[in-house]
Design a protein around this motif. Structure first.
Motif, short mmCIF file in Angstrom:
data_model
loop_
_atom_site.label_atom_id
_atom_site.label_comp_id
_atom_site.label_asym_id
_atom_site.label_seq_id
_atom_site.Cartn_x
_atom_site.Cartn_y
_atom_site.Cartn_z
N LYS A 29 29.90 55.18 95.36
CA LYS A 29 28.43 54.99 94.36
C LYS A 29 29.01 54.73 93.07
O LYS A 29 28.70 53.88 91.76
N ASP A 30 30.43 55.38 92.69
CA ASP A 30 30.78 54.93 91.63
C ASP A 30 31.49 53.40 91.01
O ASP A 30 31.01 52.31 90.47
N ALA A 31 31.73 52.65 91.93
CA ALA A 31 32.22 50.57 92.69
C ALA A 31 30.70 50.38 92.03
O ALA A 31 30.93 49.44 90.76
N PHE A 32 30.07 51.19 92.58
CA PHE A 32 28.42 50.39 92.18
C PHE A 32 27.94 50.59 90.87
O PHE A 32 27.39 49.65 90.80
N LYS A 33 27.63 51.92 90.65
CA LYS A 33 27.45 51.56 88.39
C LYS A 33 27.88 50.51 87.80
O LYS A 33 27.76 50.47 87.36
N VAL A 34 29.39 50.41 88.57
CA VAL A 34 30.64 50.02 87.51
C VAL A 34 29.90 48.33 87.79
O VAL A 34 30.02 48.09 86.27
N GLN A 35 29.45 47.88 88.82
CA GLN A 35 28.66 46.57 89.44
C GLN A 35 27.56 46.25 88.24
O GLN A 35 27.25 45.52 87.29
N LEU A 36 26.54 47.88 87.76
CA LEU A 36 24.91 47.45 87.69
C LEU A 36 25.72 47.37 86.60
O LEU A 36 25.01 46.21 85.87
N ALA A 37 26.23 48.55 86.11
CA ALA A 37 26.40 48.04 84.12
C ALA A 37 27.80 46.88 83.84
O ALA A 37 27.17 46.40 82.47
N ALA A 38 27.76 45.77 84.54
CA ALA A 38 28.91 44.89 83.79
C ALA A 38 27.33 43.77 84.34
O ALA A 38 27.57 42.62 83.18
N GLU A 39 26.63 43.87 85.54
CA GLU A 39 25.26 42.81 85.13
C GLU A 39 24.58 43.16 84.13
O GLU A 39 24.01 42.16 83.17
N ASP A 40 24.29 44.41 83.59
CA ASP A 40 23.52 44.78 82.77
C ASP A 40 23.96 44.24 81.54
O ASP A 40 23.78 43.79 80.58
N LYS A 41 25.96 44.67 81.29
CA LYS A 41 26.17 44.38 80.00
C LYS A 41 25.98 42.35 79.75
O LYS A 41 25.90 41.87 79.27
N LYS A 42 26.43 41.34 81.06
CA LYS A 42 25.87 39.83 80.66
C LYS A 42 24.78 39.86 80.28
O LYS A 42 24.39 38.75 79.25
N LYS A 43 23.50 40.24 81.53
CA LYS A 43 22.57 40.08 80.56
C LYS A 43 21.74 40.47 78.90
O LYS A 43 21.24 40.13 78.61
N ALA A 44 22.69 41.68 78.72
CA ALA A 44 22.21 41.96 77.47
C ALA A 44 23.37 40.66 76.61
O ALA A 44 22.50 40.70 74.87
N LYS A 45 24.24 40.13 76.77
CA LYS A 45 25.38 39.15 76.15
C LYS A 45 24.05 38.05 75.66
O LYS A 45 23.85 37.85 75.26
N ARG A 46 23.09 38.50 76.91
CA ARG A 46 23.09 36.00 77.18
C ARG A 46 21.09 36.60 76.44
O ARG A 46 21.35 35.63 75.59
N ASP A 47 20.55 37.55 76.57
CA ASP A 47 19.65 37.94 75.01
C ASP A 47 20.28 38.37 74.19
O ASP A 47 19.42 37.81 73.12
N ALA A 48 21.48 38.98 73.53
CA ALA A 48 21.41 38.30 71.92
C ALA A 48 22.04 37.21 71.45
O ALA A 48 21.87 36.76 70.46
N ALA A 49 22.79 36.38 72.88
CA ALA A 49 23.02 35.06 72.43
C ALA A 49 21.40 34.31 71.83
O ALA A 49 21.38 33.87 71.16
N GLU A 50 20.52 34.24 72.77
CA GLU A 50 18.89 34.10 72.24
C GLU A 50 18.48 34.15 71.62
O GLU A 50 18.10 33.41 70.96
N LEU A 51 18.70 36.01 71.54
CA LEU A 51 18.47 36.30 69.91
C LEU A 51 18.88 35.81 68.64
O LEU A 51 17.96 34.61 67.76
N GLN A 52 20.52 35.81 68.88
CA GLN A 52 20.89 34.23 67.58
C GLN A 52 20.55 33.58 67.42
O GLN A 52 20.50 32.82 66.22
N LYS A 53 20.12 32.55 68.53
CA LYS A 53 19.77 31.45 68.29
C LYS A 53 18.74 31.10 67.79
O LYS A 53 18.47 30.51 66.52
#
Length: 939
Positions: A631-655
Motif C-alpha cells: 500500500k505504501d508503494a501505491f501511495k508513492v506512485q499516486l503521490a508522484a502522479e499528483d506531483k506531475k499533475k500539479a507541475k503541469r497545472d502550475a506551468a499552465e497557470l504560469q503561461k
C-alpha cells in the motif's frame, strides 16, 4: 531575391529536362499538342530557378499566334513568371509585342479568353505595361457576361494599387459598378475592392443595405463580415455587433460561422458570446462534413479559453456531436466537455456518458473499443475532479460494465477504482461490496488479478473480509479441485458408455429426425464448460492469478486477525485457505490443466501456505510485507502522479500569468497600423521570435569534396519538419572557366530529391551557390550522395567529382511522447519489428545511463520516477517516442550493475516498420560506444 512565382507546378521528373535548343526546336516545328507539352516543361524549368530569357522571342513568334485555348492559358502562366525587365530595371523591348497581344485578348469576342486575360492583369505589377491596357480594361466593365465583369473589377483595383495615376477615378468606377451590378459574384468582388480603396464609400454601402441585410446573397454577406473584421473603428463597434448578430440567423452555414467568430473577436459581452457560441454549436450538429466539425469545435474551445465559464450551460449540446461515428470528433468533443463540466452539470454529463457507454457494449463497430476507452477515460477524469459529488455513482456505473468490456478498458476501470478508494476512504466498504458482486462475472485473468489486489488491500472490516472471502470461494468452486474434477469426468464417461450401449436403439425426435446425443450428455458437457472464473483460470494454466490469490488469502487472514477476536472463524479461514491452495498445487501437476504449473507460481503458493500455517512466529514482519509495503508503494506512485499533475497545472497557470504592474494596452485608445497589429498577433500566437545564431550554422556544415579537388563544395544542412534543404557552396579552384557545371544528387532510404540544381558556368576561382530540397517521408536513416559534372576542355569528355555522403540524422524527426501503460502494451504486442541491442557501459550509475539514453534517442520514460531508485542494482523502464510522420517507437530497458563492474543489459526496440527500429538501434549502440570512451585524466 528571385521573382515570386504565382503558379506552382509539380515536377514528376526533375532529372529529365530538355535544353534551351531543344525547347526552341519544339516550339518552331511542333504541333499545338507538342507545344503544349513543351510549354509545360518550360514552366516547370523556370519555376525550378532557370528563367531562360532567351526563349522569350520564340514564345512570342510561335506560341502567341496560336488560337488553341489550352496553349493560350499556358501562355499567360508564362507571362506571369517570365523576366519582364532588364538587369538595369528597364522594361524589355519584347514586352511591347506582348502588351499588344494582351490588348487584343482584352477585346476578344470570346468571354472566357477576355476573362482569363483580365485575371492575368491582377498579377501584373509593371506600370509601363498596365498603362497601355487601361482603356481596354475599362471597356470590359459593361460586358454582357458576368465572367468578364467579375475579373475586370479586380483588374481595375490592381491597376489603381500599382499606380493610382493610371486610373485616378477607380473608387468612383468601383462604387458606380457596385450600385448598378446584379450578379452576386460581381457585387462581392466590387465591394471587396471598394473596401480596400475607399473605406467611407464601403461604409455608406453597408448602411444603405442594412434594412435588406438578410436578403442579400451570402457572398456579399461574407464580404461585409470580412470588411468588419479588418476595420478597427471603435466608434462603430456597436453597429457592427448589431449587424453581425443579425447575420447569425443566416441560412448559410459559412456566413453564420464567420459572423460568430468575428463577434467573439469584437466583444467580450457574455450574452453576445453565448449567442455566437450557440450558433457555432448548432453548426457542429448540423454540418455533415467532419473537417468542418473539427474546425468549429476548435473555435468553440478558443472561445471557452478566452471567456471561461460562459459555455457551461451548453455542455450537453456540445456532447450531442457524439452521435458522429468519427473518433477524432468524439475525442475533441469530450475534451471540450471536460473543460466545461462543473458541479452544476456533472450529473447530466455522466448520465450521457453512461448512455454512450451502453451503446458501445451493444455495438459491433470496429471503433467501438477505442470509443469505449475514450468514454471510460472521460468518466475517470470527471469523477476525480468532482469526487465528492460523483464518486459513488461513477464506481457503480463502471463496475456495472466491468464484465462486458475488453481487458484494456476493464484494467483502466480498476486503476481508477484503486485511485478513488485510496483518496476517499469513506467509499471503501461500498466499493468492496460492489466489486464482490461483480467478481464472478469477470472473464479476464488480468482484470481478476486487479480485483484481487483491491480486495486484499482494502477489505479492512470484519464484514468486508468475510464477504470478500465468500465471493472468492464462489469463484473457485468445489474443493478439493482435483477430486471434484475426477468425479465429473467419471460421470461423463459413464454417461458416454450408456449412450454408446444404447446406440442400437435410435431415438426418434418429434420432428421425425434421429437424436444423436442424449440430453444427459449435453447437460454434463454444459456443466463442465460453465466453470467459475477462478477455476477456469486454473484449468487454462493461468497460475499467476493463483499466486495473486495466495497473497490475497494471506492479506485477508492477517487483516482479520487484526480486526476480530473470533478464533474459530480465523481458524476456519486458515484451514479453508490452505486447502484451496494445496488443491491448486495438486491440480497444477495433473493432466487436467492446459499446462503444468510453473516453478515461480508454485513457490509463491507454497510460501503463502507456510505463512498461513506458521505465521505467528513472524507476524510483525508479515504485516509489514503484506499489509504496509504494497500500500505504501501505491501511495508513492499516486503521490508522484499528483506531483506531475500539479507541475503541469502550475506551468499552465504560469503561461497565462500576468504581473500586477504589467502595462495594459488598450487598442481603442490609440491608432495602430494594420501591420503592427498583425505582427503583434503573430508574435503572440507563435511565441517569442528567436534570431538564428549565425555561428551555429558552422556546426551544420558538411564538407562534400576535398581541398585538392578542382571544385571545392560544402553544404549547410537545414532540417525542416518534412524536408531537408542543402545550401551548397561551389568554389572553382582552377584557373579555367568550368562550363556547364551541375550537381546531381541521389538518395538512399525514404528520401526523394524534389528539384534539380541548374547548370552554370563558373569562372576561374569563382564562387557559386545552389540549393536543393530533399523530401523526407519517414524517420529512417537516409543517405544523400551525388557528384559534380562539368565539361572538359578542347572536346574532352565530361569530368566528374564525387561528393561525400550526407547522412540525415533521424533525431531531427523523433520527439518524446506520452503513452498510457495499456496502450504501450497493446502496441508492443502488435508491432512485429524488434531490434535487441546488448549494453555494456562504464557510467557510474544506472540513472546516469538512463539519462544518457533519453538524451541520445529523444525518448520519454514512461516508468514513474519514484520506481527508479538510486540504491537498486537493477533498472527496468519503458520508453516511448513518436516521429513527425506519426510512427511510434517503443523501447524496453533492462540493465543491472554490480558493485565494481560495468552496467550490462539490453535494450529492446519495437516499431511498426523495420527502418525505424534499425535506426533507433544504431543510436543506442552509438550511445554505448560514447559512454565507453577512456578519459585521460593525467599523463
Amino acid at each position: 531575391m528571385t521573382d515570386a512565382a504565382y503558379t506552382l507546378v509539380y515536377d514528376p521528373n526533375p532529372a529529365g529536362k530538355a535544353s534551351v535548343s531543344e525547347f526552341r526546336a519544339l516550339l518552331e516545328k511542333g504541333t499545338d499538342e507538342s507545344k503544349i507539352d513543351a510549354m509545360k516543361q518550360i514552366l516547370v524549368t523556370m519555376l525550378d530557378g532557370n528563367p531562360m530569357p532567351e526563349l522569350l522571342m520564340h514564345v512570342i513568334r510561335y506560341v502567341m499566334p496560336s488560337k488553341n485555348k489550352e496553349l493560350k492559358k499556358l501562355l499567360y502562366f508564362y507571362w506571369e513568371i517570365v523576366p519582364k525587365v532588364e538587369s538595369d530595371g528597364k522594361l524589355r523591348q519584347e514586352m511591347i509585342l506582348v502588351c499588344n497581344a494582351i490588348q487584343r485578348d482584352l477585346q476578344h469576342p470570346n468571354e472566357y479568353i477576355r476573362g482569363n486575360t483580365l485575371r492575368f492583369l491582377t498579377k501584373l505589377h509593371e506600370p509601363e505595361l498596365l498603362e497601355q491596357l487601361v482603356p481596354s480594361a475599362r471597356a470590359c466593365l459593361e460586358h454582357r457576361h458576368a465572367y468578364v465583369r467579375k475579373y475586370v473589377i479586380f483588374a481595375i483595383y490592381t491597376i489603381y494599387t500599382v499606380s493610382d495615376h493610371l486610373i485616378p477615378d477607380a473608387p468612383e468606377i468601383i462604387n458606380d459598378f457596385l450600385v448598378t451590378e446584379t450578379d452576386p459574384t460581381c457585387k462581392r468582388n466590387a465591394f471587396v475592392a471598394l473596401g480596400n480603396v475607399d473605406r467611407n464609400a464601403a461604409l455608406r454601402y453597408i448602411q444603405d443595405n442594412v434594412a435588406a441585410l438578410s436578403t442579400l446573397d451570402p457572398l456579399l454577406q461574407l464580404a461585409f463580415i470580412e470588411f468588419i473584421r479588418k476595420d478597427k473603428a471603435p466608434e462603430l463597434r456597436t453597429r457592427y455587433i448589431a449587424l453581425l448578430t443579425e447575420l447569425l440567423d443566416s441560412p448559410s452555414n459559412a456566413v453564420a460561422f464567420e459572423a460568430s467568430t468575428t463577434l467573439t473577436g469584437l466583444t467580450s459581452n457574455p450574452s453576445v458570446i453565448s449567442l455566437a457560441s450557440t450558433r457555432l454549436i448548432e453548426l457542429v450538429n448540423k454540418e455533415p462534413d467532419n473537417n468542418v466539425k473539427l474546425i468549429v469545435l476548435e473555435r468553440i474551445e478558443q472561445i471557452d479559453n478566452k471567456n471561461p465559464g460562459i459555455l457551461e450551460d451548453s455542455t450537453l449540446d456540445i456532447l450531442r456531436v457524439l452521435s458522429t461515428p468519427d473518433l477524432d470528433i468524439r475525442k475533441k468533443a469530450i475534451d471540450l466537455a471536460l473543460q466545461l463540466t462543473s458541479s452544476r452539470n456533472v450529473d447530466d454529463v455522466l448520465k450521457l456518458y453512461k448512455k454512450e457507454l451502453q451503446k458501445t457494449v451493444n455495438s459491433d463497430a470496429d471503433k467501438s473499443v477505442d470509443y469505449r476507452q475514450l468514454l471510460i477515460s472521460a468518466i475517470h477524469k470527471t469523477a476525480l475532479e468532482f469526487a465528492s459529488v460523483t464518486a459513488t455513482d461513477v464506481v457503480d456505473l463502471l463496475l456495472e460494465f466491468l464484465p462486458e468490456i475488453s481487458t484494456v478498458a476493464a484494467t483502466d476501470i480498476l486503476a481508477f477504482i484503486k485511485e478513488v478508494i485510496e483518496k476517499y476512504p469513506d467509499l471503501k466498504s461500498t466499493i468492496i461490496t460492489r466489486l464482490n458482486s461483480s467478481l464472478h462475472e469477470i472473464k479476464s485473468g488480468k482484470v481478476f488479478r486487479g480485483a484481487l489486489w483491491i480486495i486484499g488491500e482494502y477489505s479492512t472490516t470484519e464484514k468486508d473480509i468475510q464477504n470478500s472471502w465468500k465471493s472468492i470461494r464462489e469463484c473457485i468452486g468445489e474443493v478439493p479441485i482435483l477430486q471434484s474434477e475426477k468425479k465429473k469426468h467419471s460421470d461423463v464417461e459413464e454417461t458416454q458408455e450408456e449412450d454408446a450401449q444404447s446406440t442400437h436403439k435410435p431415438v426418434v425426435l418429434p420432428d421425425g429426425t434421429y437424436a444423436t446425443e442424449s440430453a444427459l450428455t449435453i447437460e454434463k458437457i454444459k456443466k463442465e464448460q460453465s466453470r467459475p472464473p477462478l477455476r477456469q483460470f486454473i484449468f487454462d494454466g493461468d497460475f499467476y492469478t493463483s499466486a495473486v490469490l495466495a497473497s490475497t488469502f494471506v492479506k485477508l487472514i492477517l487483516r482479520f486477525e487484526e480486526v476480530s477476536k473470533k478464533a474459530d472463524v480465523l481458524n476456519a479461514l486458515k484451514a479453508e485457505g490452505m486447502l484451496t491452495l494445496v488443491s491448486i498445487l495438486r491440480v497444477g501437476d495433473s493432466y487436467y490443466v492446459a499446462k503444468k504449473i510453473d516453478e515461480d507460481s508454485a513457490e509463491r503458493i507454497l510460501t503463502a501456505i507456510t505463512y498461513i500455517a506458521e505465521g505467528e512466529a513472524n507476524k510483525k514482519l508479515l504485516e509489514l510485507a503484506f499489509l504496509d509495503a504494497t500500500k505504501d508503494a501505491f501511495k508513492v506512485q499516486l503521490a508522484a502522479e499528483d506531483k506531475k499533475k500539479a507541475k503541469r497545472d502550475a506551468a499552465e497557470l504560469q503561461k497565462h500569468r500576468q504581473e500586477v504592474d504589467d502595462v495594459v494596452h488598450f487598442r481603442q485608445f490609440g491608432k495602430i497600423d494594420n501591420d503592427d497589429v498583425e505582427d503583434s498577433d503573430l508574435s503572440a500566437a507563435t511565441g517569442v521570435k528567436v534570431e538564428e545564431d549565425l555561428s551555429s550554422r558552422l556546426n551544420k556544415i558538411v564538407q562534400l569534396t576535398g581541398f585538392s579537388d578542382p571544385v571545392y563544395a560544402e553544404a549547410h544542412v537545414k532540417v525542416h519538419q518534412f524536408d531537408v534543404v542543402l545550401d551548397v557552396l561551389l568554389v572553382n579552384q582552377t584557373t579555367e572557366t568550368l562550363r556547364n557545371l551541375h550537381v546531381e544528387f541521389a538518395t538512399l532510404g525514404d528520401l526523394k530529391v524534389l528539384d534539380k540544381p541548374t547548370t552554370q558556368n563558373i569562372p576561374a576561382h569563382g564562387f557559386f551557390k545552389i540549393q536543393t530540397t530533399i523530401k523526407v517521408t519517414s524517420a529512417d536513416t537516409g543517405v544523400i550522395f551525388g557528384n559534380i559534372v562539368y565539361d572538359g576542355g578542347h572536346g574532352l569528355e565530361n569530368k566528374i567529382v564525387i561528393l561525400n555522403d550526407v547522412h540525415v540524422d533521424i533525431m531531427s524527426y523523433i520527439k518524446p511522447g506520452k503513452c498510457s501503460e495499456n496502450r504501450f502494451r497493446t502496441m508492443w504486442d502488435e508491432f512485429e519489428w524488434e531490434n535487441k541491442i546488448a549494453i555494456k557501459s562504464n557510467l557510474p550509475s544506472l540513472k546516469d545511463y538512463l539519462d544518457a539514453l533519453l538524451a541520445g534517442t529523444n525518448m520519454a520514460c514512461l516508468t514513474p520516477g519514484a520506481v527508479i531508485g538510486e540504491e537498486c542494482q537493477f533498472l527496468s523502464a519503458n520508453l516511448y517516442a513518436r516521429s513527425s510522420f506519426g510512427e511510434d517507437a517503443l523501447a524496453n530497458l533492462c540493465i543491472e550493475k554490480s558493485v565494481d563492474g560495468p552496467i550490462v543489459g539490453h535494450v529492446r526496440i519495437r516499431s511498426k516498420g523495420q527502418g525505424l527500429a534499425l535506426s533507433m538501434g544504431d543510436k543506442v549502440a552509438a550511445i554505448a560506444r560514447n559512454t565507453n570512451k577512456v578519459k585521460v585524466t593525467h599523463v
